[in-house]
Design a protein around this motif. Structure first.
Motif, PDB file in Angstrom:
ATOM      1  N   ARG A  71     -42.368  33.287 -12.722  1.00 59.91           N
ATOM      2  CA  ARG A  71     -41.759  33.103 -14.043  1.00 59.91           C
ATOM      3  C   ARG A  71     -42.570  33.750 -15.163  1.00 59.91           C
ATOM      4  O   ARG A  71     -42.099  33.860 -16.287  1.00 59.91           O
ATOM      5  N   LEU A  72     -43.807  34.146 -14.864  1.00 59.35           N
ATOM      6  CA  LEU A  72     -44.652  34.783 -15.868  1.00 59.35           C
ATOM      7  C   LEU A  72     -44.184  36.216 -16.108  1.00 59.35           C
ATOM      8  O   LEU A  72     -43.679  36.867 -15.190  1.00 59.35           O
ATOM      9  N   SER A  73     -44.406  36.704 -17.317  1.00 58.27           N
ATOM     10  CA  SER A  73     -44.159  38.124 -17.551  1.00 58.27           C
ATOM     11  C   SER A  73     -45.160  38.885 -16.691  1.00 58.27           C
ATOM     12  O   SER A  73     -46.205  38.357 -16.309  1.00 58.27           O
ATOM     13  N   HIS A  74     -44.865  40.138 -16.399  1.00 57.20           N
ATOM     14  CA  HIS A  74     -45.788  40.934 -15.589  1.00 57.20           C
ATOM     15  C   HIS A  74     -47.141  41.062 -16.279  1.00 57.20           C
ATOM     16  O   HIS A  74     -48.187  41.045 -15.617  1.00 57.20           O
ATOM     17  N   GLU A  75     -47.133  41.157 -17.601  1.00 54.67           N
ATOM     18  CA  GLU A  75     -48.379  41.268 -18.353  1.00 54.67           C
ATOM     19  C   GLU A  75     -49.196  39.978 -18.253  1.00 54.67           C
ATOM     20  O   GLU A  75     -50.412  40.027 -18.026  1.00 54.67           O
ATOM     21  N   GLU A  76     -48.551  38.832 -18.408  1.00 55.39           N
ATOM     22  CA  GLU A  76     -49.240  37.543 -18.313  1.00 55.39           C
ATOM     23  C   GLU A  76     -49.755  37.319 -16.896  1.00 55.39           C
ATOM     24  O   GLU A  76     -50.875  36.836 -16.696  1.00 55.39           O
ATOM     25  N   PHE A  77     -48.947  37.676 -15.900  1.00 50.63           N
ATOM     26  CA  PHE A  77     -49.380  37.539 -14.513  1.00 50.63           C
ATOM     27  C   PHE A  77     -50.648  38.352 -14.269  1.00 50.63           C
ATOM     28  O   PHE A  77     -51.637  37.851 -13.730  1.00 50.63           O
ATOM     29  N   GLU A  78     -50.629  39.626 -14.688  1.00 52.85           N
ATOM     30  CA  GLU A  78     -51.785  40.494 -14.465  1.00 52.85           C
ATOM     31  C   GLU A  78     -53.006  39.984 -15.221  1.00 52.85           C
ATOM     32  O   GLU A  78     -54.129  40.004 -14.700  1.00 52.85           O
ATOM     33  N   GLU A  79     -52.797  39.491 -16.429  1.00 49.45           N
ATOM     34  CA  GLU A  79     -53.903  38.959 -17.225  1.00 49.45           C
ATOM     35  C   GLU A  79     -54.547  37.758 -16.517  1.00 49.45           C
ATOM     36  O   GLU A  79     -55.768  37.656 -16.424  1.00 49.45           O
ATOM     37  N   GLN A  80     -53.719  36.852 -16.002  1.00 50.67           N
ATOM     38  CA  GLN A  80     -54.253  35.688 -15.289  1.00 50.67           C
ATOM     39  C   GLN A  80     -54.949  36.109 -13.995  1.00 50.67           C
ATOM     40  O   GLN A  80     -56.024  35.603 -13.663  1.00 50.67           O
ATOM     41  N   LEU A  81     -54.344  37.009 -13.256  1.00 48.71           N
ATOM     42  CA  LEU A  81     -54.929  37.488 -12.007  1.00 48.71           C
ATOM     43  C   LEU A  81     -56.315  38.075 -12.268  1.00 48.71           C
ATOM     44  O   LEU A  81     -57.281  37.753 -11.572  1.00 48.71           O
ATOM     45  N   LEU A  82     -56.420  38.913 -13.280  1.00 48.70           N
ATOM     46  CA  LEU A  82     -57.693  39.582 -13.576  1.00 48.70           C
ATOM     47  C   LEU A  82     -58.722  38.623 -14.173  1.00 48.70           C
ATOM     48  O   LEU A  82     -59.923  38.763 -13.922  1.00 48.70           O
ATOM     49  N   SER A  83     -58.269  37.625 -14.912  1.00 45.11           N
ATOM     50  CA  SER A  83     -59.189  36.629 -15.453  1.00 45.11           C
ATOM     51  C   SER A  83     -59.868  35.863 -14.323  1.00 45.11           C
ATOM     52  O   SER A  83     -61.093  35.680 -14.320  1.00 45.11           O
ATOM     53  N   VAL A  84     -59.086  35.460 -13.338  1.00 43.08           N
ATOM     54  CA  VAL A  84     -59.647  34.755 -12.181  1.00 43.08           C
ATOM     55  C   VAL A  84     -60.474  35.720 -11.340  1.00 43.08           C
ATOM     56  O   VAL A  84     -61.524  35.358 -10.815  1.00 43.08           O
ATOM     57  N   ASP A  85     -60.022  36.953 -11.219  1.00 45.88           N
ATOM     58  CA  ASP A  85     -60.748  37.970 -10.461  1.00 45.88           C
ATOM     59  C   ASP A  85     -62.179  38.114 -10.978  1.00 45.88           C
ATOM     60  O   ASP A  85     -63.127  38.171 -10.195  1.00 45.88           O
ATOM     61  N   ARG A  86     -62.326  38.150 -12.286  1.00 43.42           N
ATOM     62  CA  ARG A  86     -63.668  38.290 -12.875  1.00 43.42           C
ATOM     63  C   ARG A  86     -64.538  37.079 -12.532  1.00 43.42           C
ATOM     64  O   ARG A  86     -65.722  37.216 -12.253  1.00 43.42           O
ATOM     65  N   LYS A  87     -63.951  35.897 -12.513  1.00 42.24           N
ATOM     66  CA  LYS A  87     -64.710  34.678 -12.186  1.00 42.24           C
ATOM     67  C   LYS A  87     -65.099  34.626 -10.713  1.00 42.24           C
ATOM     68  O   LYS A  87     -66.146  34.105 -10.362  1.00 42.24           O
ATOM     69  N   LEU A  88     -64.239  35.156  -9.848  1.00 46.04           N
ATOM     70  CA  LEU A  88     -64.487  35.097  -8.408  1.00 46.04           C
ATOM     71  C   LEU A  88     -65.273  36.290  -7.872  1.00 46.04           C
ATOM     72  O   LEU A  88     -65.692  36.271  -6.713  1.00 46.04           O
ATOM     73  N   ASN A  89     -65.473  37.298  -8.670  1.00 46.79           N
ATOM     74  CA  ASN A  89     -66.021  38.565  -8.197  1.00 46.79           C
ATOM     75  C   ASN A  89     -67.275  38.409  -7.333  1.00 46.79           C
ATOM     76  O   ASN A  89     -67.426  39.089  -6.335  1.00 46.79           O
ATOM     77  N   VAL A 136     -62.681  32.736  -0.535  1.00 48.64           N
ATOM     78  CA  VAL A 136     -62.011  32.242  -1.738  1.00 48.64           C
ATOM     79  C   VAL A 136     -60.813  33.146  -2.005  1.00 48.64           C
ATOM     80  O   VAL A 136     -60.767  34.289  -1.553  1.00 48.64           O
ATOM     81  N   GLY A 137     -59.850  32.623  -2.716  1.00 50.04           N
ATOM     82  CA  GLY A 137     -58.671  33.408  -3.053  1.00 50.04           C
ATOM     83  C   GLY A 137     -58.261  33.160  -4.487  1.00 50.04           C
ATOM     84  O   GLY A 137     -58.712  32.212  -5.130  1.00 50.04           O
ATOM     85  N   ASN A 138     -57.402  34.017  -4.977  1.00 52.03           N
ATOM     86  CA  ASN A 138     -56.927  33.966  -6.353  1.00 52.03           C
ATOM     87  C   ASN A 138     -55.530  33.355  -6.367  1.00 52.03           C
ATOM     88  O   ASN A 138     -54.626  33.837  -5.699  1.00 52.03           O
ATOM     89  N   HIS A 139     -55.383  32.293  -7.131  1.00 47.61           N
ATOM     90  CA  HIS A 139     -54.105  31.582  -7.259  1.00 47.61           C
ATOM     91  C   HIS A 139     -53.659  31.626  -8.730  1.00 47.61           C
ATOM     92  O   HIS A 139     -52.918  30.778  -9.179  1.00 47.61           O
ATOM     93  N   THR A 140     -54.174  32.586  -9.457  1.00 49.41           N
ATOM     94  CA  THR A 140     -54.032  32.799 -10.902  1.00 49.41           C
ATOM     95  C   THR A 140     -54.706  31.662 -11.668  1.00 49.41           C
ATOM     96  O   THR A 140     -55.223  30.717 -11.082  1.00 49.41           O
ATOM     97  N   MET A 141     -54.711  31.773 -12.974  1.00 47.14           N
ATOM     98  CA  MET A 141     -55.479  30.859 -13.807  1.00 47.14           C
ATOM     99  C   MET A 141     -54.928  29.434 -13.794  1.00 47.14           C
ATOM    100  O   MET A 141     -55.674  28.475 -13.814  1.00 47.14           O
ATOM    101  N   TYR A 142     -53.634  29.301 -13.741  1.00 44.42           N
ATOM    102  CA  TYR A 142     -53.010  27.979 -13.800  1.00 44.42           C
ATOM    103  C   TYR A 142     -52.036  27.856 -12.636  1.00 44.42           C
ATOM    104  O   TYR A 142     -51.415  28.840 -12.243  1.00 44.42           O
ATOM    105  N   ASP A 143     -51.896  26.657 -12.110  1.00 45.55           N
ATOM    106  CA  ASP A 143     -50.970  26.448 -10.997  1.00 45.55           C
ATOM    107  C   ASP A 143     -49.557  26.316 -11.564  1.00 45.55           C
ATOM    108  O   ASP A 143     -49.054  25.222 -11.789  1.00 45.55           O
ATOM    109  N   VAL A 144     -48.970  27.462 -11.814  1.00 45.32           N
ATOM    110  CA  VAL A 144     -47.600  27.522 -12.335  1.00 45.32           C
ATOM    111  C   VAL A 144     -46.788  28.443 -11.434  1.00 45.32           C
ATOM    112  O   VAL A 144     -47.344  29.176 -10.617  1.00 45.32           O
ATOM    113  N   ALA A 145     -45.498  28.410 -11.603  1.00 44.99           N
ATOM    114  CA  ALA A 145     -44.622  29.310 -10.843  1.00 44.99           C
ATOM    115  C   ALA A 145     -44.859  30.730 -11.349  1.00 44.99           C
ATOM    116  O   ALA A 145     -44.282  31.146 -12.340  1.00 44.99           O
TER     117      ALA A 145
END
Length: 163
Positions: free
Chosen positions: A30-48, A18-27
């Motif tokens: 274009r996300l702020s670095h904070e929003e990108f990291e938040e989405q990455l980690l949110s999915v990370d917790r679900k996929l752990n 499985v891989g992480n494609h962030t929370m939403y399929d968006v570009a």
């Protein structure tokens, strides 16, 4: 994942990565670095619980940026959280079409080469189309001598080839 957790469990049980494609399929670029990291980690917790492990018991964590575009900062953030970034090499632009599974499969068979990473989508109208593509594509790839492997297996094969 939230609506159909059994699908991810089955994917894992069958030995797929499985891989992480962030929370939403968006570009994602274009996300702020904070929003990108938040989405990455949110999915990370679900996929752990679903990440495969390598021979050293380290989780194998793949990331693909939304829309395939990224910034250096995004890559550093992903790497900081244990991710390797993977992009695709064969894009049939399937999100632009509906009910074109047969044509997309033909296109992919015409273009595919050893080591390609094919990007297909399974949302909305592409869900049935992708199923049709795979129903045609997978047996044809096998018939033509190709093997479908995980990203980690592809990386190992590349290393052996480079020796």
């Amino acid at each position: 994942m939230d609506r159909c957790p059994e699908i991810v469990a089955n994917i894992h049980k069958e030995g797929h990565e499985v891989g992480n494609h962030t929370m939403y399929d968006v570009a994602s670029w274009r996300l702020s670095h904070e929003e990108f990291e938040e989405q990455l980690l949110s999915v990370d917790r679900k996929l752990n619980n679903y990440f495969l492990e390598d021979n050293h018991d380290h989780k194998i964590k793949w990331f693909r940026p939304g829309h395939g575009f990224f910034t250096r900062k995004m890559l550093r953030i992903a790497e900081h959280h244990g991710y390797r970034t993977a992009l695709g090499s064969l894009f049939p632009l399937d999100t632009l079409f509906k009910n074109q599974g047969e044509n997309i499969a033909k296109y992919l068979l015409w273009r595919v080469q050893n080591g390609d990473i094919i990007i297909l989508h399974d949302r909305g109208p592409q869900k049935l189309q992708t199923a049709k593509v795979l129903k045609i594509l997978l047996p044809e790839l096998k018939r033509h001598g190709f093997s479908v492997v995980t990203l980690s297996e592809l990386l190992k094969l590349q290393r052996v080839h480079d020796l």
